[in-house]
Design a protein around this motif. Structure first.
Motif, PDB file in Angstrom:
ATOM      1  N   TRP A 117      58.514  34.908  78.780  1.00 46.18           N
ATOM      2  CA  TRP A 117      58.895  34.274  80.047  1.00 46.18           C
ATOM      3  C   TRP A 117      57.708  33.979  80.956  1.00 46.18           C
ATOM      4  O   TRP A 117      57.571  32.833  81.434  1.00 46.18           O
ATOM      5  CB  TRP A 117      59.960  35.112  80.768  1.00 46.18           C
ATOM      6  N   PRO A 118      56.791  34.954  81.207  1.00 39.30           N
ATOM      7  CA  PRO A 118      55.701  34.662  82.145  1.00 39.30           C
ATOM      8  C   PRO A 118      54.901  33.417  81.769  1.00 39.30           C
ATOM      9  O   PRO A 118      54.584  32.599  82.641  1.00 39.30           O
ATOM     10  CB  PRO A 118      54.824  35.921  82.064  1.00 39.30           C
ATOM     11  N   SER A 119      54.650  33.231  80.459  1.00 36.53           N
ATOM     12  CA  SER A 119      53.839  32.067  80.095  1.00 36.53           C
ATOM     13  C   SER A 119      54.634  30.767  80.225  1.00 36.53           C
ATOM     14  O   SER A 119      54.080  29.717  80.554  1.00 36.53           O
ATOM     15  CB  SER A 119      53.280  32.227  78.683  1.00 36.53           C
ATOM     16  N   MET A 126      53.840  27.492  83.019  1.00 44.37           N
ATOM     17  CA  MET A 126      53.429  26.191  82.479  1.00 44.37           C
ATOM     18  C   MET A 126      53.385  25.183  83.622  1.00 44.37           C
ATOM     19  O   MET A 126      54.366  25.019  84.347  1.00 44.37           O
ATOM     20  CB  MET A 126      54.429  25.701  81.413  1.00 44.37           C
ATOM     21  N   PRO A 127      52.264  24.501  83.803  1.00 44.24           N
ATOM     22  CA  PRO A 127      52.136  23.590  84.941  1.00 44.24           C
ATOM     23  C   PRO A 127      53.151  22.452  84.893  1.00 44.24           C
ATOM     24  O   PRO A 127      53.679  22.053  85.933  1.00 44.24           O
ATOM     25  CB  PRO A 127      50.695  23.077  84.830  1.00 44.24           C
ATOM     26  N   ASN A 128      53.414  21.925  83.730  1.00 43.49           N
ATOM     27  CA  ASN A 128      54.307  20.768  83.663  1.00 43.49           C
ATOM     28  C   ASN A 128      55.638  21.103  82.992  1.00 43.49           C
ATOM     29  O   ASN A 128      56.144  20.372  82.160  1.00 43.49           O
ATOM     30  CB  ASN A 128      53.639  19.619  82.910  1.00 43.49           C
ATOM     31  N   PHE A 170      58.163  18.833  80.680  1.00 39.60           N
ATOM     32  CA  PHE A 170      58.372  19.260  79.300  1.00 39.60           C
ATOM     33  C   PHE A 170      59.856  19.364  78.986  1.00 39.60           C
ATOM     34  O   PHE A 170      60.334  18.881  77.964  1.00 39.60           O
ATOM     35  CB  PHE A 170      57.670  20.614  79.107  1.00 39.60           C
ATOM     36  N   LEU A 171      60.610  19.983  79.909  1.00 40.45           N
ATOM     37  CA  LEU A 171      62.033  20.195  79.670  1.00 40.45           C
ATOM     38  C   LEU A 171      62.789  18.874  79.638  1.00 40.45           C
ATOM     39  O   LEU A 171      63.723  18.691  78.867  1.00 40.45           O
ATOM     40  CB  LEU A 171      62.626  21.109  80.749  1.00 40.45           C
ATOM     41  N   THR A 222      64.088  26.838  84.491  1.00 41.21           N
ATOM     42  CA  THR A 222      62.983  27.171  85.383  1.00 41.21           C
ATOM     43  C   THR A 222      63.184  28.527  86.043  1.00 41.21           C
ATOM     44  O   THR A 222      62.311  29.013  86.737  1.00 41.21           O
ATOM     45  CB  THR A 222      62.840  26.098  86.479  1.00 41.21           C
ATOM     46  N   THR A 223      64.349  29.147  85.844  1.00 39.27           N
ATOM     47  CA  THR A 223      64.546  30.525  86.319  1.00 39.27           C
ATOM     48  C   THR A 223      64.645  31.448  85.112  1.00 39.27           C
ATOM     49  O   THR A 223      64.963  31.005  83.998  1.00 39.27           O
ATOM     50  CB  THR A 223      65.863  30.660  87.117  1.00 39.27           C
TER      51      THR A 223
END
Ligand SMILES: Nc1ncnc2c1ncn2[C@@H]1O[C@H](COP(=O)(O)OP(=O)(O)OP(=O)(O)O)[C@@H](O)[C@H]1O
Ligand SMILES: [Mg+2]
Lengths: 295, 264
Positions: free
Chosen positions: B35-37, B41-43, B47-48, B65-66
């Motif tokens: 989860w942390p990585s 993720m900046p984008n 990506f999703l 995103t949660t």
């Protein structure tokens, strides 16, 4: 309760195949009943109907006065049952397995279990999965008898037992009867049934072909005799009613008699008999004759 | 001590439950560790949104995103349901049909225990086994959330675990019921497996095809997963899963009581 087992027109069909065809059987309490028949005759089918594991296609059966369909659970509570191919939980040892069944039944005196295990030379501490076939069968026998049931139904109980344990087992069966209980056991082996049963039933192709007491059967059976005379055996012996298979060697006549021996003895007596040897009547022959349809 | 059919059923599950618990705990913690990585993720949004639409709907990818949305998509929508189904169906099929095929049922039935009491005792044992797995799933999710700051509400975790238990229950009881009706383990496995695949297809189709969406409430997957399943409220739809599980047992019991028991 004046009958232990009673069936009327008991019939079981598997698909189109008729495994059991209108069995009428009445077995009073307090006796050992031997149920004989060739492979596929319907012994196991009868037994599983009586135990409430199969439902009759037609006809009725009551066990200890309880209908095997409508009062199944009450009937099963009072019944001891050993299936033809007994299988217990491989991962439990004898004690764990029997305690489980004892808990399901309730009211089992554990001393009965330990003493029976001792009699049968059964080690209750070993897992059923590692027991030999015969030792596993002993567990099956103990579970069928441990709650001291009024009626025990056993499907080929002695398979896999060595001769000494077979004798012990027959002793257990007699104990049930001596305590007023009833034992219904199926077998292929006449000598075993003869040794313990009071009555026998023979089934062939799903129909009962004979129900009689062992005593009556023995009276009807061929009795082999050797008569030794002072001189030549008289020629007239072969003409006597009931005498079969007469052979003469020296002064001894070997023969078989069906039914009463009175006439034979009356005819032989005037000829100075030196010795009479009577052999136990051979029931096996009667059964073989019923088995292959001659009876 | 094995005192009755219920405790015997529990005893028979104990090894398997230990194995499954270790597996589920490992799975949840490893997933949580990712989860942390993902979060950083900046984008991530970009990506999703590159996922196909069907995928986004089925796994509610937009919520990823949660931490809650992430675990819902990654574990609670497909992987954990499959695990609970496999456990429920394989154990459920074994309970009556498996015992009957092995021959051990024969002697157990010729006791004062009725077929119905046997069935209920086994059903209760399976329910408790599933609850243990549900508890393990909930605890490991809570541990993952706390260790990797996923911020999943304990209440949501509870609802998610209940939803998994109920899915396993629905199909596990179906396997038990089919086994009690047929006495055959292969059928007891096949029927609920096919039913589950069908229900899942219906669920996914219902999410994407408007004309099918009216049928959605019939799918146990919809009943179990629609709210998350890590969700803040206990959905009333869960009662349908309980009802379904009870109905299959209630239908099977009288059939089991009337049919022939097969020889090993
Ligand atoms: N479940 C079943 N489905 C179809 N046929 C069956 C079934 N059970 C028994 N039969 C048939 O019913 C007949 C009677 O079988 P049963 O097992 O009662 O014989 P048995 O007298 O016990 O024989 P054995 O001495 O070999 O044990 C056989 O022809 C058998 O093939
Ligand atoms: Mg048989």
């Amino acid at each position: 309760m004046d009958v232990a087992i009673e069936t009327h027109g008991l019939t079981k069909r598997f698909g189109r195949r008729r495994a059991l065809d209108g069995i009428d059987l009445t077995i009073p309490p307090g006796q050992v009943f031997g149920y004989l028949g060739p492979n596929g005759a319907g012994k196991t089918t009868t037994i599983r109907l009586l135990a409430g594991l199969l439902r009759p296609t037609a006809g009725t059966a009551t066990v200890l006065g309880l209908d095997v369909v409508r009062e199944r659970d009450r009937m099963q509570a009072r019944l001891g049952y050993l299936p033809g191919s007994f299988v217990g939980y491989a991962d439990l040892n004898g004690e764990q397995y029997l305690r489980y069944l004892a808990n399901l039944r309730g009211g089992v005196d554990w001393n009965v279990v330990t003493s029976m295990a001792k009699r049968l030379d059964l080690d209750l501490g070993r897992r059923l999965g590692v027991l030999s076939h015969g030792n596993r069968q002993k567990v099956g026998i103990v579970q069928a008898l441990m709650h001291r049931p009024e009626l025990v139904i056993l499907d080929e109980p002695t398979t896999g037992l060595d001769p000494i344990i077979q004798q012990e087992f027959l002793g257990l069966v007699r104990d049930v009867r001596d305590a007023g209980g009833t034992v219904f056991l199926s077998s292929h082996i006449m000598s075993e049934v003869e040794a313990v049963a009071d009555h026998v039933g023979i089934i062939r192709d799903g129909s009962l072909v004979l129900v009689d007491s062992v005593e009556m059967l023995k009276r009807r059976a061929l009795r082999r005799m050797d008569l030794t005379f002072a001189g030549e055996p008289p020629q007239s012996l072969s003409a006597i009613a009931g005498v079969r298979e007469l052979t003469v060697s020296g002064s001894t006549a070997h023969l078989a008699v069906e039914g009463s021996t009175a006439e034979l003895l009356a005819a032989a007596a005037p000829h100075r008999i030196e010795q009479i040897v009577t052999h136990e009547p051979d029931l096996e022959e009667i059964f073989l004759s019923y088995y292959d349809g001659r009876g | 001590m094995v005192a009755n059919v219920f405790t015997k059923t529990l005893r028979d599950q104990r090894r398997s439950l230990i194995g499954w618990s270790i597996g589920i705990t490992t799975l949840v913690l490893v997933e949580g560790a990712l989860w942390p990585s993902i979060r950083d993720m900046p984008n991530l949004d970009e990506f999703l949104s590159s996922y196909p639409d069907a995928f986004k709907k089925a796994f509610n990818v937009g919520a990823m995103t949660t931490g809650t949305g992430f675990l819902n998509a990654e574990l609670y929508t497909l992987v954990l349901p499959i695990l609970f189904l496999v456990f429920g169906i394989s154990r459920g099929a074994r309970l009556v049909a498996g015992e009957e095929e092995s021959g051990t049922l024969e002697v157990v039935l010729v006791t004062p225990v009725s077929t119905t009491r046997l069935l209920l005792g086994k059903a209760a044992g399976l329910l408790l086994g599933l609850c243990v797995l549900g508890g393990v799933t909930g605890l490991s999710t809570w541990l993952a959330s706390a260790s990797f700051s996923m911020g999943i509400e304990p209440w949501s975790i509870a609802v998610g675990s209940v939803s998994m238990v109920l899915l396993g229950l629905e199909y596990g009881f179906l396997a038990l019921a089919v086994g009690a009706v047929t006495g055959r383990r292969s059928i007891a496995i096949a029927v609920p497996s096919v039913a589950a695949v069908g229900a899942y297809v219906l669920y996914v189709a219902g999410l994407m095809v408007d004309s099918v969406s009216g049928w959605l409430p019939w799918s146990p997957f919809h009943q179990a997963l629609a709210e998350g399943p890590l969700a803040s409220g206990l959905p009333s739809r869960f009662s349908l899963l309980v009802l379904g599980a009870l109905v299959v047992i209630a239908v099977a019991a009288p059939v089991f009581a009337r049919r022939d028991i097969r020889v090993g």
